[in-house]
Design a protein around this motif. Structure first.
Motif, short mmCIF file in Angstrom:
data_model
loop_
_atom_site.label_atom_id
_atom_site.label_comp_id
_atom_site.label_asym_id
_atom_site.label_seq_id
_atom_site.Cartn_x
_atom_site.Cartn_y
_atom_site.Cartn_z
N GLN A 148 -3.22 -1.45 9.13
CA GLN A 148 -2.43 -1.00 10.28
C GLN A 148 -0.96 -0.94 9.91
N ARG A 149 -0.49 -1.94 9.17
CA ARG A 149 0.92 -1.95 8.79
C ARG A 149 1.24 -0.86 7.76
N ALA A 150 0.28 -0.54 6.91
CA ALA A 150 0.49 0.56 5.96
C ALA A 150 0.64 1.87 6.73
N ALA A 151 -0.17 2.05 7.76
CA ALA A 151 -0.07 3.25 8.59
C ALA A 151 1.28 3.32 9.30
N ILE A 152 1.78 2.16 9.73
CA ILE A 152 3.08 2.11 10.39
C ILE A 152 4.18 2.48 9.39
N ALA A 153 4.12 1.92 8.20
CA ALA A 153 5.12 2.22 7.17
C ALA A 153 5.16 3.71 6.87
N ARG A 154 3.96 4.31 6.75
CA ARG A 154 3.91 5.74 6.45
C ARG A 154 4.53 6.57 7.57
N ALA A 155 4.27 6.17 8.82
CA ALA A 155 4.79 6.93 9.96
C ALA A 155 6.32 6.86 10.04
N LEU A 156 6.90 5.76 9.55
CA LEU A 156 8.34 5.56 9.72
C LEU A 156 9.17 5.93 8.50
N VAL A 157 8.52 6.18 7.37
CA VAL A 157 9.26 6.30 6.10
C VAL A 157 10.22 7.49 6.07
#
Ligand SMILES: Nc1ncnc2c1ncn2[C@@H]1O[C@H](COP(=O)(O)OP(=O)(O)OP(=O)(O)O)[C@@H](O)[C@H]1O
Ligand SMILES: Nc1ncnc2c1ncn2[C@@H]1O[C@H](COP(=O)(O)OP(=O)(O)OP(=O)(O)O)[C@@H](O)[C@H]1O
Ligand SMILES: [Mg+2]
Ligand SMILES: [Mg+2]
Lengths: 224, 224
Positions: A148-157
């Motif tokens: 879930q946190r990897a998905a968040i990082a990708r969305a915000l990068v």
């Protein structure tokens, strides 16, 4: 900054049609922090996907960043999305053959960012969400909350102006979830527009506006 | 009824070894309702998978229903699991080419239940979790919370004595999540053993025993 006008979405599953959204109208203004709530199956993810340009309405108008996106080419839609929108999916949608580092670099790659800068910006985001020691893992080598946190990082990068997050803390313990919420609050303070689907009262409490869905309709909208 | 003795689990990811569990010992007695809590990445899912016979420990002993499962054939392990254990996965693990009805019938098929009875028992479970009007949908035609409930229905359809649920309400609104919890409480009242990994304080509150993990170790166990 994003707007639905009388949007209806109907899925046809074989013989039966499912009306996921019915005559939904909503205007999202720049700088808002919106929580979308409602029962399971009420249309929240569907509404977010249409707002974020990831799915098409069956009828009604969709405006993103001032453009009627039904009148825009598919390429232009993708360009607007990549430059301006960050989307955290409820099911994460990580690419299984790519590491966390590679997954998070993807939006930067589409934006034409050079290799060195891409690596650094992705790595920084990965550390911000607490995955610094998991950057070279594949998705199946991660826990649920780490994916879930990897998905968040990708969305915000790519530092998007408009962030959609579909239940971004559903797999996180209270402390880690709180850190992610602090991150969203900080981005909001810096002027970004945040729309979060959530079942978590803590998340909803931080929003400036709450929209409630039921059976494909908006039943409550606290506005500003 | 399920027991870990000095269990360690190490994953080797390329060059780096990750110790997901370190010297974990726990005894689960019949009829308990246990909540397992802990930060994201602390080893909860790993512990549940090993307890439920779905993954092997790197070292230590695993006892399920009185049998040391490392001394049992793979076929016998599968048979014990199918007959006695229901497992709700954090990522649901539904088969994407099968409908909800077909997915939920799967454990009954393995148990050799006849076609008519299989259909009826699966349909009843599907209605209990509120998916009666989604029985013929494929997983990608469901909302996140609907997929979660389909996974729950499948885990419970064979009436298992031992139920493991990995964050079963993570994608559910408070009301629907409460209904699922009532279901687990009812099954517990009827004598079943329930082990739930959860971040939800409401779920943990219903448990008779709480086990807390951190960095692959048990740091707290409230016992009976
Ligand atoms: N196949 C794997 N290879 C390498 N490391 C792994 C693998 N699977 C899990 N891990 C690591 O093992 C640790 C424990 O994972 P586990 O899934 O048990 O955590 P968890 O407590 O369930 O977390 P969450 O609350 O986020 O679901 C994590 O740090 C994870 O990165
Ligand atoms: N491809 C599809 N075909 C048919 N019906 C669909 C499809 N996708 C979604 N639906 C239905 O549309 C409705 C709304 O789905 P949506 O994913 O927007 O719900 P949600 O509010 O996000 O729910 P949750 O909180 O469980 O994630 C659901 O009842 C679902 O079954
Ligand atoms: Mg959803
Ligand atoms: Mg887990």
């Amino acid at each position: 900054v994003a707007c639905l006008e009388h949007v209806t979405k109907v899925y046809s599953t074989g013989s039966v049609a499912v009306t996921a959204l019915e005559d939904v109208s909503v205007e999202i203004r720049a700088g808002e922090f919106i929580a979308i709530t409602g029962p399971s199956g009420s249309g929240k993810s569907t509404m977010m996907h249409i707002l974020g340009c990831l799915d098409r309405a069956t009828s009604g108008r969709v405006i993103l960043e001032g453009r009627d996106i039904s009148e825009v080419t598919a390429n232009e839609r993708a360009r607007i999305r990549n430059a301006r929108v960050g989307f955290v999916f409820q099911a994460f949608n990580l690419l299984s053959r790519f590491t966390v580092q590679q997954n998070v670099e993807l939006p930067l790659m589409y934006a034409g960012v050079g290799r060195r800068e891409r690596w650094e910006r992705a790595r920084r985001m990965i550390e911000v969400v607490g995955l610094g020691d998991r950057a070279d893992h594949l998705p199946q080598q991660l826990s649920g909350g780490q994916r879930q946190r990897a998905a968040i990082a990708r969305a915000l990068v790519n530092d998007p102006a408009l962030i959609f997050a579909d239940e971004p803390t559903g797999n996180l313990d209270t402390k880690t979830g709180g850190q992610i919420l602090d991150l969203f609050s900080e981005l909001h303070k810096q002027g970004r527009t945040i729309v979060i689907v959530t079942h978590d009262a803590e998340v909803a409490a931080r929003a400036t506006r709450r929209i409630a869905l039921r059976d494909g309709r908006i039943i409550r909208d606290s506005g500003w």
